[in-house]
Design a protein around this motif. Sequence first.
Motif, PDB file in Angstrom:
ATOM      1  N   CYS A 222       0.856  -1.190   0.000  1.00  0.00           N
ATOM      2  CA  CYS A 222       0.000   0.000   0.000  1.00  0.00           C
ATOM      3  C   CYS A 222       0.890   1.238   0.000  1.00  0.00           C
ATOM      4  O   CYS A 222       1.808   1.342   0.813  1.00  0.00           O
ATOM      5  N   ARG A 223       0.597   2.168  -0.913  1.00  0.00           N
ATOM      6  CA  ARG A 223       1.324   3.440  -0.934  1.00  0.00           C
ATOM      7  C   ARG A 223       0.598   4.441  -0.049  1.00  0.00           C
ATOM      8  O   ARG A 223      -0.546   4.821  -0.322  1.00  0.00           O
ATOM      9  N   ILE A 224       1.261   4.876   1.003  1.00  0.00           N
ATOM     10  CA  ILE A 224       0.673   5.847   1.929  1.00  0.00           C
ATOM     11  C   ILE A 224       1.199   7.231   1.560  1.00  0.00           C
ATOM     12  O   ILE A 224       2.406   7.471   1.558  1.00  0.00           O
ATOM     13  N   THR A 225       0.279   8.114   1.224  1.00  0.00           N
ATOM     14  CA  THR A 225       0.661   9.433   0.730  1.00  0.00           C
ATOM     15  C   THR A 225       0.103  10.540   1.618  1.00  0.00           C
ATOM     16  O   THR A 225      -0.850  10.337   2.374  1.00  0.00           O
ATOM     17  N   ALA A 226       0.713  11.720   1.490  1.00  0.00           N
ATOM     18  CA  ALA A 226       0.246  12.903   2.215  1.00  0.00           C
ATOM     19  C   ALA A 226      -0.851  13.564   1.393  1.00  0.00           C
ATOM     20  O   ALA A 226      -0.658  14.611   0.772  1.00  0.00           O
ATOM     21  N   GLU A 227      -2.004  12.911   1.387  1.00  0.00           N
ATOM     22  CA  GLU A 227      -3.167  13.412   0.651  1.00  0.00           C
ATOM     23  C   GLU A 227      -4.405  13.233   1.508  1.00  0.00           C
ATOM     24  O   GLU A 227      -4.495  12.277   2.286  1.00  0.00           O
ATOM     25  N   ASP A 228      -5.351  14.125   1.337  1.00  0.00           N
ATOM     26  CA  ASP A 228      -6.602  14.068   2.084  1.00  0.00           C
ATOM     27  C   ASP A 228      -7.662  13.429   1.199  1.00  0.00           C
ATOM     28  O   ASP A 228      -8.205  14.065   0.301  1.00  0.00           O
TER      29      ASP A 228
ATOM     30  N   THR B 257      -3.438  11.605   5.845  1.00  0.00           N
ATOM     31  CA  THR B 257      -2.808  10.626   4.972  1.00  0.00           C
ATOM     32  C   THR B 257      -3.890   9.732   4.368  1.00  0.00           C
ATOM     33  O   THR B 257      -5.077   9.823   4.735  1.00  0.00           O
ATOM     34  N   THR B 258      -3.485   8.851   3.478  1.00  0.00           N
ATOM     35  CA  THR B 258      -4.441   7.966   2.805  1.00  0.00           C
ATOM     36  C   THR B 258      -4.650   6.648   3.558  1.00  0.00           C
ATOM     37  O   THR B 258      -5.267   5.726   3.015  1.00  0.00           O
ATOM     38  N   ILE B 259      -4.177   6.526   4.784  1.00  0.00           N
ATOM     39  CA  ILE B 259      -4.355   5.276   5.525  1.00  0.00           C
ATOM     40  C   ILE B 259      -5.835   4.896   5.657  1.00  0.00           C
ATOM     41  O   ILE B 259      -6.194   3.741   5.388  1.00  0.00           O
ATOM     42  N   PRO B 260      -6.742   5.814   6.041  1.00  0.00           N
ATOM     43  CA  PRO B 260      -8.161   5.417   6.148  1.00  0.00           C
ATOM     44  C   PRO B 260      -8.740   4.952   4.811  1.00  0.00           C
ATOM     45  O   PRO B 260      -9.516   3.992   4.767  1.00  0.00           O
ATOM     46  N   PHE B 261      -8.383   5.609   3.719  1.00  0.00           N
ATOM     47  CA  PHE B 261      -8.857   5.200   2.394  1.00  0.00           C
ATOM     48  C   PHE B 261      -8.364   3.805   2.049  1.00  0.00           C
ATOM     49  O   PHE B 261      -9.121   2.950   1.554  1.00  0.00           O
ATOM     50  N   LEU B 262      -7.083   3.526   2.300  1.00  0.00           N
ATOM     51  CA  LEU B 262      -6.526   2.211   1.994  1.00  0.00           C
ATOM     52  C   LEU B 262      -7.192   1.125   2.825  1.00  0.00           C
ATOM     53  O   LEU B 262      -7.404  -0.002   2.347  1.00  0.00           O
TER      54      LEU B 262
ATOM     55  N   ARG C 175     -10.308   1.123   3.730  1.00  0.00           N
ATOM     56  CA  ARG C 175     -11.578   0.829   3.064  1.00  0.00           C
ATOM     57  C   ARG C 175     -11.355   0.032   1.780  1.00  0.00           C
ATOM     58  O   ARG C 175     -12.138  -0.862   1.445  1.00  0.00           O
ATOM     59  N   LEU C 176     -10.286   0.366   1.073  1.00  0.00           N
ATOM     60  CA  LEU C 176     -10.011  -0.293  -0.205  1.00  0.00           C
ATOM     61  C   LEU C 176      -9.811  -1.794  -0.032  1.00  0.00           C
ATOM     62  O   LEU C 176     -10.376  -2.602  -0.791  1.00  0.00           O
ATOM     63  N   ILE C 177      -9.011  -2.202   0.952  1.00  0.00           N
ATOM     64  CA  ILE C 177      -8.722  -3.640   1.074  1.00  0.00           C
ATOM     65  C   ILE C 177      -9.920  -4.424   1.611  1.00  0.00           C
ATOM     66  O   ILE C 177      -9.902  -5.666   1.576  1.00  0.00           O
ATOM     67  N   ASP C 178     -10.952  -3.731   2.090  1.00  0.00           N
ATOM     68  CA  ASP C 178     -12.174  -4.414   2.524  1.00  0.00           C
ATOM     69  C   ASP C 178     -13.216  -4.495   1.406  1.00  0.00           C
ATOM     70  O   ASP C 178     -14.227  -5.179   1.564  1.00  0.00           O
TER      71      ASP C 178
ATOM     72  N   VAL D 135     -18.121   5.844  -4.782  1.00  0.00           N
ATOM     73  CA  VAL D 135     -19.120   6.033  -3.731  1.00  0.00           C
ATOM     74  C   VAL D 135     -18.887   5.031  -2.607  1.00  0.00           C
ATOM     75  O   VAL D 135     -18.839   5.383  -1.429  1.00  0.00           O
ATOM     76  N   ALA D 136     -18.700   3.759  -2.982  1.00  0.00           N
ATOM     77  CA  ALA D 136     -18.487   2.723  -1.969  1.00  0.00           C
ATOM     78  C   ALA D 136     -17.203   2.947  -1.187  1.00  0.00           C
ATOM     79  O   ALA D 136     -17.103   2.577  -0.017  1.00  0.00           O
ATOM     80  N   LEU D 137     -16.206   3.587  -1.828  1.00  0.00           N
ATOM     81  CA  LEU D 137     -14.931   3.822  -1.174  1.00  0.00           C
ATOM     82  C   LEU D 137     -14.883   5.170  -0.439  1.00  0.00           C
ATOM     83  O   LEU D 137     -13.846   5.548   0.093  1.00  0.00           O
ATOM     84  N   GLY D 138     -16.006   5.893  -0.448  1.00  0.00           N
ATOM     85  CA  GLY D 138     -16.089   7.143   0.295  1.00  0.00           C
ATOM     86  C   GLY D 138     -15.395   8.319  -0.361  1.00  0.00           C
ATOM     87  O   GLY D 138     -15.113   9.322   0.289  1.00  0.00           O
ATOM     88  N   ILE D 139     -15.144   8.222  -1.668  1.00  0.00           N
ATOM     89  CA  ILE D 139     -14.409   9.297  -2.358  1.00  0.00           C
ATOM     90  C   ILE D 139     -15.359  10.362  -2.869  1.00  0.00           C
ATOM     91  O   ILE D 139     -15.184  11.540  -2.650  1.00  0.00           O
TER      92      ILE D 139
END
Length: 457
Positions: free
Chosen positions: A336-342, A416-421, A423-426, A445-449
């Motif tokens: 998983c690439r963890i980035t400084a993005e909201d 960071t993108t940790i919360p998004f990731l 959700r992604l792996i689930d 939508v399902a991924l909360g974006i």
Amino acid sequence: MFRTILIANRGEIALRVIRACREMGIRSVIVHSEADKDSLPVRMADEHICIGPGPSSKSYLNIPNILCAATLSQAEAIHPGYGFLSENTSFSEICADTNIAFIGPPASAMRIMGDKVSARAAMAEAGMPMLPGTPVLHSLAEGLEAVKQVGFPLMLKAVAGGGGRGIRLVTRQEDFERTFLLAQNEAREAFKNDGIYLERYLGKARHVEIQVLLDHHGNGIHLGERNCSCQRRNQKVLEEAPSPHLPAELREEVGRTAVKAALAVGYRNAGTMEFLVDEQNRYYFMEMNTRLQVEHPVTEQVTTLDLVKEQIRIAAGHPLSIRQEDVKFRYHAIECRITAEDAEADFRPQTGTVTQYIMPGGPGVRVDSHLYPGYEVPPYYDSLLAKLIVWGETREEAIIRMRRALDEFVIEGLPTTIPFLRRLIDHPTFVEGEAYTRFIQEEAVALGIEQASRKAA
């Protein structure tokens, strides 16, 4: 073997190369910008040399300053990492002219494979399966004429593109003119080259790439494939090896084809052949990355090879340390690439000070990162903060381990993108191994974006 290697990069990849050098008994020299003077690679290298202000155009892309640093430090080789000058043919040629080894492919091979149109032509000649496409186009008139042969849907791609820039999907004739001009302008600004080509679009394609290693003695091997289908705006966010649902015989066929084609263009060192694979497991050449990939750790974990050390050995003239029949694949690895993005504000890049940093650990967990508490994330560079890599005996075990590791990972002080990731792996599509290149966009939508984007607006 080299005594001193200069690292012309920053962040986690610079630290990765420093560690390989230290284990090989090689002195490491890092060049850095003023913005990176307190970075972990600068602290860890045997020597550091400032080469300019924060903006990359004045530092990490400043070839004269980098070469001066190499001369001052008596470096015999330069490792370019990825990004910046890693695929710059002029830089590679200048290194050769000044008797400094470039830890990468020869400029001649880089020139062929770095231009996507010439790469397509070379790979077609080598027998690679190709999607219908066009020569390089420089005007809208040429594009309108070419679209008659390719048809819709199609992809617009920058000839000199990379990092997901200069790529657009067009599904209707009425959108073509506007999208062509947008892609051309982006390519001109990003790469100083407005060349565009068209390629037939595959709707549910998987992005599968083959890691190859070739030495200067005519030897070439592949290290299996990585699946990089989880992408957002053509930027990879998660990679895994091996690729789900790819038959073993197809893996071997694509690997052999990739090595044969790379040898045909005189390629040396580490490289990655990228393919699109359709729902019937038919594969088509897309492009080649003539450098070390961000996602190389997943290949390292399933093969137990150190790709950076192999790069250095090849550049020093050594033969490959392993033959194809000796390559053994074990485990399933996910990065998983963890980035400084909201992610809750349309992935807006973030800067700030890391106030707390706690890495996950335990069996089957690796973190490649340059962060530490108090580190100031600068505004000038790519937003990558860390790569979280896990592996397990099965894909199911690797997914469970990634969930656990993401839950443990703490980076505070900026979004960071940790919360998004997490959700992604689930998401069921990922869990079932059915992700395709537009999966994240179509499941926003399902991924909360999508909701978050509207909220931010």
